[in-house]
Structure formats: structure tokens, C-alpha cells
Write an enzyme that holds these catalytic residues in place. Structure first.
Site, short mmCIF file in Angstrom:
data_model
loop_
_atom_site.label_atom_id
_atom_site.label_comp_id
_atom_site.label_asym_id
_atom_site.label_seq_id
_atom_site.Cartn_x
_atom_site.Cartn_y
_atom_site.Cartn_z
N CYS A 82 9.40 0.48 -23.05
CA CYS A 82 9.50 1.77 -22.37
C CYS A 82 10.67 2.57 -22.94
O CYS A 82 10.55 3.77 -23.21
CB CYS A 82 9.70 1.61 -20.87
SG CYS A 82 8.72 0.33 -20.08
N CYS A 85 10.40 4.93 -26.12
CA CYS A 85 9.81 6.26 -26.04
C CYS A 85 10.53 7.15 -25.03
O CYS A 85 10.56 8.36 -25.19
CB CYS A 85 8.34 6.17 -25.66
SG CYS A 85 7.32 5.39 -26.94
N HIS A 86 11.06 6.54 -23.97
CA HIS A 86 11.59 7.35 -22.86
C HIS A 86 13.10 7.42 -22.81
O HIS A 86 13.65 8.23 -22.06
CB HIS A 86 11.09 6.79 -21.52
CG HIS A 86 9.63 7.00 -21.29
ND1 HIS A 86 9.09 8.23 -21.02
CD2 HIS A 86 8.59 6.14 -21.32
CE1 HIS A 86 7.77 8.12 -20.87
NE2 HIS A 86 7.44 6.85 -21.05
N CYS A 119 0.64 3.95 -20.21
CA CYS A 119 1.64 3.76 -21.26
C CYS A 119 1.52 2.36 -21.86
O CYS A 119 1.67 2.18 -23.06
CB CYS A 119 3.05 3.98 -20.72
SG CYS A 119 3.44 5.73 -20.47
N CYS A 182 -7.14 8.08 10.39
CA CYS A 182 -5.68 8.07 10.16
C CYS A 182 -5.02 9.05 11.14
O CYS A 182 -3.98 8.75 11.72
CB CYS A 182 -5.34 8.53 8.74
SG CYS A 182 -6.34 7.85 7.41
N CYS A 185 -4.02 8.04 14.77
CA CYS A 185 -2.78 7.30 14.98
C CYS A 185 -1.56 8.09 14.51
O CYS A 185 -0.57 8.17 15.22
CB CYS A 185 -2.84 5.94 14.27
SG CYS A 185 -3.88 4.75 15.16
N HIS A 186 -1.62 8.65 13.30
CA HIS A 186 -0.39 9.19 12.69
C HIS A 186 -0.16 10.68 12.95
O HIS A 186 0.89 11.19 12.63
CB HIS A 186 -0.38 8.89 11.19
CG HIS A 186 -0.26 7.43 10.89
ND1 HIS A 186 0.79 6.67 11.33
CD2 HIS A 186 -1.08 6.57 10.23
CE1 HIS A 186 0.62 5.41 10.92
NE2 HIS A 186 -0.51 5.33 10.26
N ARG A 223 -0.64 -0.99 1.89
CA ARG A 223 -0.47 -0.47 3.26
C ARG A 223 -1.75 0.22 3.74
O ARG A 223 -2.17 0.07 4.89
CB ARG A 223 0.72 0.49 3.26
CG ARG A 223 1.00 1.17 4.58
CD ARG A 223 1.68 0.27 5.57
NE ARG A 223 0.82 0.04 6.71
CZ ARG A 223 1.23 -0.47 7.87
NH1 ARG A 223 2.48 -0.85 8.02
NH2 ARG A 223 0.39 -0.65 8.86
N CYS A 227 -4.03 -0.54 7.00
CA CYS A 227 -4.38 0.43 8.04
C CYS A 227 -5.90 0.55 8.19
O CYS A 227 -6.37 0.89 9.28
CB CYS A 227 -3.74 1.79 7.75
SG CYS A 227 -1.98 1.85 8.26
#
Lengths: 266, 157
Positions: A82, A85-86, A119, A182, A185-186, A223, A227
Site C-alpha cells: 500500500c 502507491c499511497h 487495490c 430498521c 427501531c432506530h 452488524r 439486526c
């Protein structure tokens, strides 16, 4: 029939009023709150917040240390790393706050995980990392961590628009045997207790996140699967178009909240 | 033992809707008992077998069954962490009738389409139910009767 309606309406009022008395509502949350938007940090227990506040206590940092080594280690047939290039990983400051982004060659949205694998497979001729591997979690965390404290700033203009709309539709669609979206609940019930859990607004600005329940750092898509599972709905694969579009919707919803990666949650 | 209500004008289309879903759901799926909604209530028992309040309390608490405490406070002090998403049920038996409670449990969306309370005895109109649960209601007909019997004992102080 009429009477039931009135009783239920009254019950609804009571539960809405209940939201107003949660103790976390009276605290000044600084940058963790922007208008009505609140990070999951503001719903977390004090001990959990303390763990996030202390970089030495926060287990997410261990994984990021490993990723910092990987950043400099050549891998794959092209013999590249990485860093080649970065340059320094700090050069990616601000990047993590803008993902998912539209990726022209795919004609669809791309998450940080997918960018990293792009990449690896194209630039390094290396094998892609599995979504939930320590390598991928650590590197995703490391990349997003470069934007810690910066406001989430995800664009839904131009080519991103139709994908945002798909994510939005997913968010409001009820699913599973429990038939909950979703949003139920949220949005509707944030701040209220769901058994032992205080429902947050379900903001994704801290991922990958160390979760006490997992005893591990996990991805946002893990996650999301959780849910879906808890309403007994068939989850989607990590990295599926459905979850990438959903990520776009909820990241945009979090616009303005600080990137917290790696957050600590219950 | 009371006789199960015959299929009525209300229940028949429901049964027709259920049939294909059950067919696809496999052999394990239970054939749902048809019922009639009368003025915001299901007046007749789903099974004809009187509900058992003790069994109903157990089903209400059980996390894989009613899990009512996820959303409601109930007068069950030995259980920690009562939810706040729905109203406190401590006196619900004093202002809702048996039939009103039954409809609330079976399919609360028939009362309030926007509610976040799951329908505990329905299999139609659901989306992407996990395979394990497809074609099956959350509670059996008898468990619904048991929970209704338990709720009827909740009269407040």
C-alpha cells in the site's frame, strides 16, 4: 373499536413521553450530537464510552497496529505494498468519511472494504481479503481512523442517487417474522429500552467497531446481519449490493456526525 | 369444550391467502386456525381449550416465544430489564377485554397498521422471513390463548 383507538393513542403518548426522560437526553454531547442526530456513543453506558475514549483500552487499536504493518508489507504477484502507491497512511485523511462512493467501472457504489480489495487484486495482484478477516477489519479501521473526528460527508448526488433510494427503501421496509423495519427501531423508538438495550439511532459512523458482545472488532455489514437476524429476517451477504446501498443510506443519514472508528459499543 | 368457529366471510379469504404460503413453507408449517374479527376483537377462542395463565406468563417471558419484556414492562419483578417500546401492561386486563387482547396478540396491525408490535399468530403479508421461521407463527394458537389468559389476570393494584 373507537375506544380501543383512544386507549392505544394514549398508550402511544405515554411511550413517546418516556423517550424524553432518558438520562442521556440531558447531557451535552458536544460533537457526538448534531441537531437531532446522535451517535451511538451518546446512548452507550459510561464504561463503554470510557473504553472508547482511551486509545490504550480500546481493543480496536491492536487490530489497527497489525494493519499498519500490513500497509508497509509487499504482497501479491506485483510485489507491491500500500505504502508504495499511497505513501503514509495519513495521506488518506478525510477519505473514509466519504464512503461509499460511486465507482465508475462497476457502475455502482463501493465501500472502503471493496476499495481495499480492488487495490489488492488490481494494483498488487494479491488475493482479496475476506470481509470479516482481521486483515480487512484492521485495514478498513486504519483507513477510516485517518478521518476520526471529521464529519461524515457522504454524497448522494448524481450517479449515487438511485442507489441511495434503494437503501432508503430497504430502511423503511418491514421484514422478518417480527415484521419490523430498521426505522421502527432506530427512528421511531430511539432512546427507549428494548429489554436490556437502549435503542440508538443506528448510526454507522464508528465502524469497524469493537463490540463487547462479540468480544471482537466487527464490520458494519456484520452488524446489519445481526439486526436482520434479530427480527428473524433472512440476512444478506456482507458486501452484497443490498447492504452497500443500505450503508450509503445510513452513512448519509449520519452526515455531520464525527467518524469514530474504531468505536466501542455494547 | 367449545367448538372452533366455522370459516366465516372474514376468515375465508385469509385462509385462501395462507394456503399457498403454507404450501411453499414445507411440511413443518402449522395450519393456522381461522378466526373472525368483530369490532376490534376476536371474541372466540382459537382452540376452544381455556388458556392457562401460568403457561401464558412463561410464554410471555420466553425470549424465543413472546419475549414481551423486550418492549413492555410487566409485573414480573424477578425479570430484569423491561422494555419501553410499548405501554406498561400491568393493568391491561382491567381495560381490554379477552377478545381485544386476542386480536392485539394475533395481529396488532389490524388495529394499528403502523405499530411496531409483531403479529404473533400470522404468516401472511411478511417479507424475507428467515427460512427457519417461514410459514410459522411466533406463538401457537394455544400459546396465544395462554398469554391472553395471563394478561386477563393483570389488573394493576
Amino acid at each position: 373499536m373507537r375506544r380501543i383507538g383512544i386507549v392505544l393513542a394514549a398508550a402511544g403518548l405515554i411511550s413517546v413521553a418516556g423517550a424524553g426522560v432518558a438520562y442521556t437526553d440531558s447531557i451535552d454531547w458536544g460533537t457526538y450530537q448534531v441537531g437531532d442526530k446522535r451517535s451511538g456513543y451518546t446512548y452507550a453506558q459510561p464504561e463503554t464510552r470510557a473504553m472508547q475514549d482511551d486509545d490504550f483500552e480500546n481493543p480496536g487499536f491492536l487490530l489497527m497496529d497489525q494493519a499498519a504493518t500490513l500497509w508497509e508489507t509487499p504482497d501479491g504477484a506485483a510485489g507491491k505494498a500500500c505504502v508504495g502507491c499511497h505513501g503514509d497512511v495519513e495521506s488518506l485523511a478525510g477519505v473514509g468519511a466519504t464512503y461509499p462512493v460511486y465507482f465508475e467501472p462497476w457502475g455502482k457504489m463501493m465501500t472502503v472494504e471493496q476499495r481495499i480489495n480492488q487495490c489488492r487484486t488490481e494494483g498488487m495482484k494479491a488475493d482479496p481479503w475476506k470481509w470479516e478477516s482481521d486483515e480487512m477489519l484492521g485495514m478498513t479501521a486504519l483507513v477510516k481512523h485517518q478521518s476520526r473526528g471529521m464529519p461524515v460527508n457522504v454524497s448522494i448526488d448524481g450517479p449515487a442517487k438511485p442507489f441511495y433510494e434503494k437503501g432508503e427503501a430497504f430502511y423503511y421496509e418491514r421484514r422478518g417474522q417480527l415484521d419490523l423495519a430498521c426505522a421502527n427501531c432506530h427512528m421511531d423508538n430511539a432512546g427507549l429500552q428494548l429489554r436490556a438495550n437502549t435503542l440508538s439511532q443506528g448510526m454507522p459512523n464508528g465502524f469497524p467497531t469493537y463490540r463487547l458482545k462479540w468480544q471482537k472488532v466487527g464490520s458494519l455489514h456484520r452488524r446489519l446481519r445481526g439486526c436482520n437476524d434479530q427480527v428473524r429476517a433472512e440476512p444478506y451477504e456482507r458486501g452484497s449490493d443490498e447492504y452497500v446501498n443500505l450503508e450509503l443510506f445510513i452513512m448519509h443519514r449520519a452526515n455531520g456526525l464525527p467518524v469514530e472508528t474504531p468505536a466501542v459499543r455494547n | 369444550m367449545r367448538k372452533r368457529p366455522l370459516l366465516t366471510a372474514v376468515a375465508l379469504p385469509l385462509a385462501l391467502v395462507l394456503a399457498p404460503a403454507l404450501g411453499a413453507g414445507g411440511a413443518a408449517a402449522e395450519e393456522l386456525v381461522a378466526y373472525e374479527v368483530v369490532e376490534g376483537a376476536i371474541p372466540a377462542s382459537l382452540t376452544g381449550v381455556p388458556g392457562d395463565p401460568e403457561a401464558g406468563k412463561a410464554a410471555a417471558v420466553h425470549r424465543q416465544k413472546g419475549n414481551c419484556l423486550a418492549c413492555h414492562a410487566m409485573p414480573i419483578p424477578d425479570q430484569p430489564f423491561h422494555g419501553e417500546v410499548g405501554p406498561d401492561l400491568s393493568a391491561v386486563g382491567s381495560y381490554l377485554s379477552e377478545g381485544e387482547l386476542r386480536l392485539r396478540l394475533v395481529d396488532s396491525k389490524k388495529i394499528n397498521p403502523e405499530t411496531s408490535m409483531p403479529g404473533f399468530y400470522k404468516v401472511e403479508g411478511l417479507h424475507r422471513v428467515a427460512e427457519k421461521f417461514r410459514g410459522k407463527p411466533i406463538l401457537t394458537a394455544q400459546e396465544v390463548e395462554d398469554v391472553v389468559a395471563y394478561l386477563l389476570t393483570l389488573k394493576g393494584n
